[in-house]
Design a protein around this motif. Sequence first.
Motif, PDB file in Angstrom:
ATOM      1  N   MET B 479      12.380 -15.934   6.999  1.00  0.00           N
ATOM      2  CA  MET B 479      10.949 -15.819   6.744  1.00  0.00           C
ATOM      3  C   MET B 479      10.436 -14.462   7.189  1.00  0.00           C
ATOM      4  SD  MET B 479      11.014 -18.687   5.700  1.00  0.00           S
ATOM      5  CE  MET B 479      12.297 -19.755   5.554  1.00  0.00           C
ATOM      6  N   LEU B 480      10.996 -13.978   8.297  1.00  0.00           N
ATOM      7  CA  LEU B 480      10.553 -12.685   8.812  1.00  0.00           C
ATOM      8  C   LEU B 480      10.771 -11.606   7.770  1.00  0.00           C
ATOM      9  CD1 LEU B 480       9.657 -10.775  11.056  1.00  0.00           C
ATOM     10  CD2 LEU B 480      12.012 -10.685  11.813  1.00  0.00           C
ATOM     11  N   TRP B 481      11.972 -11.576   7.189  1.00  0.00           N
ATOM     12  CA  TRP B 481      12.264 -10.500   6.230  1.00  0.00           C
ATOM     13  C   TRP B 481      11.458 -10.668   4.963  1.00  0.00           C
ATOM     14  CZ3 TRP B 481      13.755  -6.268   7.990  1.00  0.00           C
ATOM     15  CH2 TRP B 481      14.544  -6.230   9.151  1.00  0.00           C
ATOM     16  N   MET B 482      11.315 -11.905   4.511  1.00  0.00           N
ATOM     17  CA  MET B 482      10.498 -12.102   3.313  1.00  0.00           C
ATOM     18  C   MET B 482       9.070 -11.648   3.570  1.00  0.00           C
ATOM     19  SD  MET B 482      12.012 -15.738   2.038  1.00  0.00           S
ATOM     20  CE  MET B 482      11.536 -15.873   0.343  1.00  0.00           C
ATOM     21  N   GLY B 483       8.578 -11.941   4.766  1.00  0.00           N
ATOM     22  CA  GLY B 483       7.224 -11.531   5.116  1.00  0.00           C
ATOM     23  C   GLY B 483       7.069 -10.022   5.118  1.00  0.00           C
ATOM     24  N   ILE B 484       8.068  -9.326   5.673  1.00  0.00           N
ATOM     25  CA  ILE B 484       7.968  -7.868   5.732  1.00  0.00           C
ATOM     26  C   ILE B 484       7.992  -7.279   4.325  1.00  0.00           C
ATOM     27  CG2 ILE B 484       9.211  -5.802   6.443  1.00  0.00           C
ATOM     28  CD1 ILE B 484       9.861  -7.143   9.023  1.00  0.00           C
ATOM     29  N   VAL B 485       8.914  -7.784   3.483  1.00  0.00           N
ATOM     30  CA  VAL B 485       8.978  -7.285   2.112  1.00  0.00           C
ATOM     31  C   VAL B 485       7.671  -7.573   1.383  1.00  0.00           C
ATOM     32  CG1 VAL B 485      10.139  -7.547  -0.092  1.00  0.00           C
ATOM     33  CG2 VAL B 485      11.468  -7.481   2.007  1.00  0.00           C
ATOM     34  N   GLY B 486       7.151  -8.795   1.583  1.00  0.00           N
ATOM     35  CA  GLY B 486       5.884  -9.163   0.942  1.00  0.00           C
ATOM     36  C   GLY B 486       4.764  -8.234   1.351  1.00  0.00           C
ATOM     37  N   GLY B 487       4.763  -7.806   2.618  1.00  0.00           N
ATOM     38  CA  GLY B 487       3.753  -6.871   3.071  1.00  0.00           C
ATOM     39  C   GLY B 487       3.820  -5.571   2.302  1.00  0.00           C
ATOM     40  N   GLY B 488       5.053  -5.101   2.062  1.00  0.00           N
ATOM     41  CA  GLY B 488       5.228  -3.886   1.273  1.00  0.00           C
ATOM     42  C   GLY B 488       4.691  -4.049  -0.132  1.00  0.00           C
ATOM     43  N   LEU B 489       4.986  -5.208  -0.723  1.00  0.00           N
ATOM     44  CA  LEU B 489       4.500  -5.474  -2.077  1.00  0.00           C
ATOM     45  C   LEU B 489       2.980  -5.419  -2.128  1.00  0.00           C
ATOM     46  CD1 LEU B 489       6.777  -8.441  -3.111  1.00  0.00           C
ATOM     47  CD2 LEU B 489       6.791  -6.151  -4.050  1.00  0.00           C
ATOM     48  N   THR B 490       2.364  -6.045  -1.116  1.00  0.00           N
ATOM     49  CA  THR B 490       0.901  -6.061  -1.082  1.00  0.00           C
ATOM     50  C   THR B 490       0.343  -4.654  -1.155  1.00  0.00           C
ATOM     51  OG1 THR B 490       1.154  -7.924   0.412  1.00  0.00           O
ATOM     52  CG2 THR B 490      -1.034  -7.007   0.171  1.00  0.00           C
ATOM     53  N   ALA B 491       0.882  -3.788  -0.308  1.00  0.00           N
ATOM     54  CA  ALA B 491       0.387  -2.420  -0.271  1.00  0.00           C
ATOM     55  C   ALA B 491       0.552  -1.766  -1.632  1.00  0.00           C
ATOM     56  CB  ALA B 491       1.133  -1.640   0.797  1.00  0.00           C
ATOM     57  N   ALA B 492       1.699  -1.985  -2.274  1.00  0.00           N
ATOM     58  CA  ALA B 492       1.967  -1.295  -3.519  1.00  0.00           C
ATOM     59  C   ALA B 492       1.064  -1.787  -4.640  1.00  0.00           C
ATOM     60  CB  ALA B 492       3.437  -1.467  -3.892  1.00  0.00           C
ATOM     61  N   TYR B 493       0.904  -3.115  -4.778  1.00  0.00           N
ATOM     62  CA  TYR B 493       0.088  -3.543  -5.920  1.00  0.00           C
ATOM     63  C   TYR B 493      -1.377  -3.234  -5.728  1.00  0.00           C
ATOM     64  CZ  TYR B 493      -0.762  -8.138  -3.591  1.00  0.00           C
ATOM     65  OH  TYR B 493      -1.102  -9.142  -2.743  1.00  0.00           O
ATOM     66  N   MET B 494      -1.829  -3.181  -4.469  1.00  0.00           N
ATOM     67  CA  MET B 494      -3.228  -2.806  -4.292  1.00  0.00           C
ATOM     68  C   MET B 494      -3.428  -1.340  -4.644  1.00  0.00           C
ATOM     69  SD  MET B 494      -4.774  -5.431  -3.851  1.00  0.00           S
ATOM     70  CE  MET B 494      -6.382  -4.633  -3.884  1.00  0.00           C
ATOM     71  N   THR B 495      -2.422  -0.481  -4.320  1.00  0.00           N
ATOM     72  CA  THR B 495      -2.535   0.919  -4.701  1.00  0.00           C
ATOM     73  C   THR B 495      -2.600   1.046  -6.214  1.00  0.00           C
ATOM     74  OG1 THR B 495      -1.114   1.321  -2.828  1.00  0.00           O
ATOM     75  CG2 THR B 495      -1.585   3.181  -4.238  1.00  0.00           C
ATOM     76  N   ARG B 496      -1.749   0.286  -6.890  1.00  0.00           N
ATOM     77  CA  ARG B 496      -1.754   0.303  -8.363  1.00  0.00           C
ATOM     78  C   ARG B 496      -3.125  -0.099  -8.893  1.00  0.00           C
ATOM     79  NH1 ARG B 496      -1.205  -4.037 -11.831  1.00  0.00           N
ATOM     80  NH2 ARG B 496      -0.478  -3.536 -13.925  1.00  0.00           N
ATOM     81  N   CYS B 497      -3.661  -1.166  -8.291  1.00  0.00           N
ATOM     82  CA  CYS B 497      -4.940  -1.681  -8.743  1.00  0.00           C
ATOM     83  C   CYS B 497      -6.030  -0.632  -8.572  1.00  0.00           C
ATOM     84  CB  CYS B 497      -5.251  -2.954  -7.949  1.00  0.00           C
ATOM     85  SG  CYS B 497      -6.821  -3.674  -8.304  1.00  0.00           S
ATOM     86  N   ILE B 498      -6.023   0.026  -7.410  1.00  0.00           N
ATOM     87  CA  ILE B 498      -7.047   1.038  -7.168  1.00  0.00           C
ATOM     88  C   ILE B 498      -6.896   2.191  -8.144  1.00  0.00           C
ATOM     89  CG2 ILE B 498      -7.791   2.788  -5.517  1.00  0.00           C
ATOM     90  CD1 ILE B 498      -7.400   0.822  -3.348  1.00  0.00           C
ATOM     91  N   TYR B 499      -5.634   2.584  -8.389  1.00  0.00           N
ATOM     92  CA  TYR B 499      -5.418   3.698  -9.308  1.00  0.00           C
ATOM     93  C   TYR B 499      -5.966   3.357 -10.681  1.00  0.00           C
ATOM     94  CZ  TYR B 499      -3.240   6.989 -12.413  1.00  0.00           C
ATOM     95  OH  TYR B 499      -3.044   7.933 -13.376  1.00  0.00           O
TER      96      TYR B 499
END
Lengths: 99, 727, 174
Positions: B479-499
């Motif tokens: 769960m820890l690793w999935m959570g960390i990866v998910g955090g990365g995803l969050t950052a990336a898709y929000m950047t895409r959305c803002i762009y």
Amino acid sequence: MLLNQFLLLAAVLFSIGVYGVLARRNGVLVLMSIELILNAVNINLVAFGAYHGTVSGQVFALFVIAVAAAEVGVGLAIVLLLYRNRQSIAVDEVSSMKG
Amino acid sequence: MSSLLQHVWILPALMGLSFLTILFFGKKLPYKGAEIGIFSVGVCLLLALGSGVAWIDRSNNPPEEHGATATAEHAGEEGAAEEEHAEEEGAATDEEGAAGEEGEHAAEEGGEEEHAVPPVLTEKTWFSSGGVDFTVGTFVDGLSVMMLIVVSIISLLVHIYSTDYVGGDRRYTHYFAFLSLFTASMLMLVMSRSTVQFITAWELVGLCSFALIGHWWEEKPNSDAALKAFLTNRVGDVGLLVGMIILFFAAGSFDIPAINEAAATGEIRHFLLLVASCCLLAAVMSKSGQFVLHTWLPDAMAGPTPVSALIHAATMVVAGIFMVARFYGVFWEGFSIGTAHVNPLAVVGAVTLLFGGLLAFVQSDIKKVLAYSTVSQLGYMAMALGVGAWTAAVFHLFTHAFFKAGLFLGSGSVAHSVHSFDMKQDMGGMKRFMPKTFATFVVCSVALAGVPPLAGFWSKDEILAGASGSGGLSGYPVMLWMGIVGGGLTAAYMTRCIYLTFFGEPRGKAADPHHAPHESGPRIVVPLYILAGLAIVAGFANFPFGPESIKLRFEHYVEPVAGYFPEISHPTFTLWIAVASTGLALVPIGLAYLYYWQGRFHGLTERVGLARAGHTLLVNKYYLDHLYTGVIANGTKGPVARATYWFNQNVLDGIVNGTATVAVAVANWTYRYIDQGVVDGTINGSGAASNGIGQALRQFQTGRVQQYGALLFGGAVVLAGIFVFAI
Amino acid sequence: MILAAEEALVAQNIFFGLIAAGTIFGALRVVTTKNVVHAALWLVLVLAGVGANFLLVGAEFTGVTQVLVYIGAIVVLFLFGTMLTRSPIGRDEDVDNPAWYLGLIVAVPLLALLSYAVWDQWGDDHIDSLTPAAAQTTADVSDSIFSTYLVAFEAIGFLLTAALIGAIVLARKE
């Protein structure tokens, strides 16, 4: 009196009712057979109520009687509708659910 | 003040009254009923803040421990006054007020940690039937009070925002009536004492959601979305009902604290708790949009945007999370959270957060990005509860409510101006036209991405620390690793959305010279500012450093210390996780920056088969909707045989062929992934079988009711025979 | 063995035997007769027998209700149904399914199973609530309905209303 004698009578009535529901072709007769089943249940309810010395059995039997009245009302309305649409109340002719 | 905790029922009652008033008299009023709603919610917010102060006072002076010595009372009042001030500023920055109080109580504070703070309970018999009393009452502890405050704040802001956003709508009055009813049900849900009351409120929340998603029901997709939300929720509600019934018979009571206590003390057999937890988990999955039952949530974006913010981001969907938090005694024992290294709740949460995050990448509708982001964040909360980090989950619920509501309202502000939700076609370059919306949107996005020191960082970091097993928790490494990866995803898709929304050149409707986009009015912008402000400061409510008076205030006040709550341990701040999660927030932002602003890696999906396959799978939302509508919904519509046949012909072939085409094109391991994934493993394998079964079953479908009856009774006889003779 | 059990209740046991025999015979005729109107009349016998059984265990109110509602209302409804659907009033060769034996196949094992289960579970248990002290009066029944089972009672009332409306909607001519 034995509790069993009532339960056995109810079992016989119930089985006869099941036979009637499955074997009868006339819609009204099927509904009558359902009444047999409900009465078997009522006998059980009242007998167990007396056995345990509570009135709950009777109360439930009364509720079942009320529900049976509603059931017959709606059931006969359906049979009437069936007759009006098909000029027949043979339940085995109603087979539009055939797959 | 403390009598306020006895009378929190006033809040839902007030909103219920507001609902009726708006419904019956709203149209005749000068502002069409909106003023009643706003006034009532405003009063509710004040009462909620008041009860927050009262609760803080109570947890500092637990009734049994500290008698009413004059000095203590006096000090408490002073502290409370300060707090009220602090809470009105930010509602979350109660550490300031607490600091004043703590200073005066510093001597007592050391010993107080262990003392139980009993919840405030009231009870009334609603009706009794068959010798069982159905009681209702209020159950107020830190969790309820926190939820009361969150619900009132978000609801108030959404009310204000809506006066502009849906202004002039043909069902304006009804809209506000249902907002009131929704707020009332949610407030009742969080203070429910008995399970009957809980279920009632839960269903009311679902009903309001149905009504508000379908607010513009004249258009078919909207009413379809409303129906989908309602029906998907019904699936989970069955689980809720069964679970609650099991708990009632196991604990012999509808009383939630009593059930939790019975579970925690081992009065209920573990097996029963496990079954009940699994049933309740189904309810969580549907209400809180967890994976496989999440499909209604993105569709629910068909409703007005403020509704999405209120219902599908901040309050209703967290009802499932709240339920787990409320029944934590049951889940804790049922899933053996404290000792296991994997359990259903954590797995569902972790899978949801990862898959929801991936899906957010391929959406072109700005609200759908946010919807999948919500799914993903709810996954975080469920996972946190699953790994035993109760406070972290509730804290994330708290912070997420603010920034996600801010994001939704921000997206609504943009859409209000360009009259479209499509980022790719109708937006771009909005930074120029809407600087205020842009600023708040970025703040909320950064908070969501988990960049320190904004709110999302603190809560997400605490969840990850909980999953890592620090501070005496049982570790959940996967769960820890999935959570960390998910955090990365969050950052990336929000950047895409803002762009896509705010940068680049205006496209489509945004570039229309006759209707140039413009900044929204104050009734839209002010709520955005407030939410952005909260997104910045809310994280400090559980600041993990500093002296006793500042450290972990949220945990101190919200987490129950009482017999009905299991004794959980707390994650400690772990440096490497904080660094890793920050890095994983910043690196994807950088990558996304390179991709969108600098144009690096473009054409990746064209060049690399693997990326293309992944993209196809995501665009089709893992084919889950096909599975649901094609197989399950249509399968139940007609007779079994015809449905199986139909399914075989259309869905199966369609899906299998589609998958096969994709699978051929991609590298081997992707093939295995899809093969073992949702589509092939479950469906391809059963293809031949379902055909055969379908043909065989067809023989039984004579359409004669009495034959069905004979089979039914015969089956019942056989089953009864097994019970009588074998068991 | 039913009749031989206790001396004090011999009379009751004899009556039970008679009533049970009549009820079962009536029930068999209901499901076998070729004449729909006769079936309804045999049903009256069954319902009366069941009502008499209620009286035997001391449930007077339920027994009276059984007679009033079932024989007074439901059977009359059946007769109306027969007339309205213009079923042949006389003998009708076509009242049974071609596959009537399916009913036997299900009903006989069902009876065997039920009898075994009942016998197995309640071997020699007696109903001994017939002493005056333990008798259940009509007042007790009404108290129970209007306190303990009030919610269920309301629900039944609601159900009856809904059924009434439903029956009217179904049966009225367009």
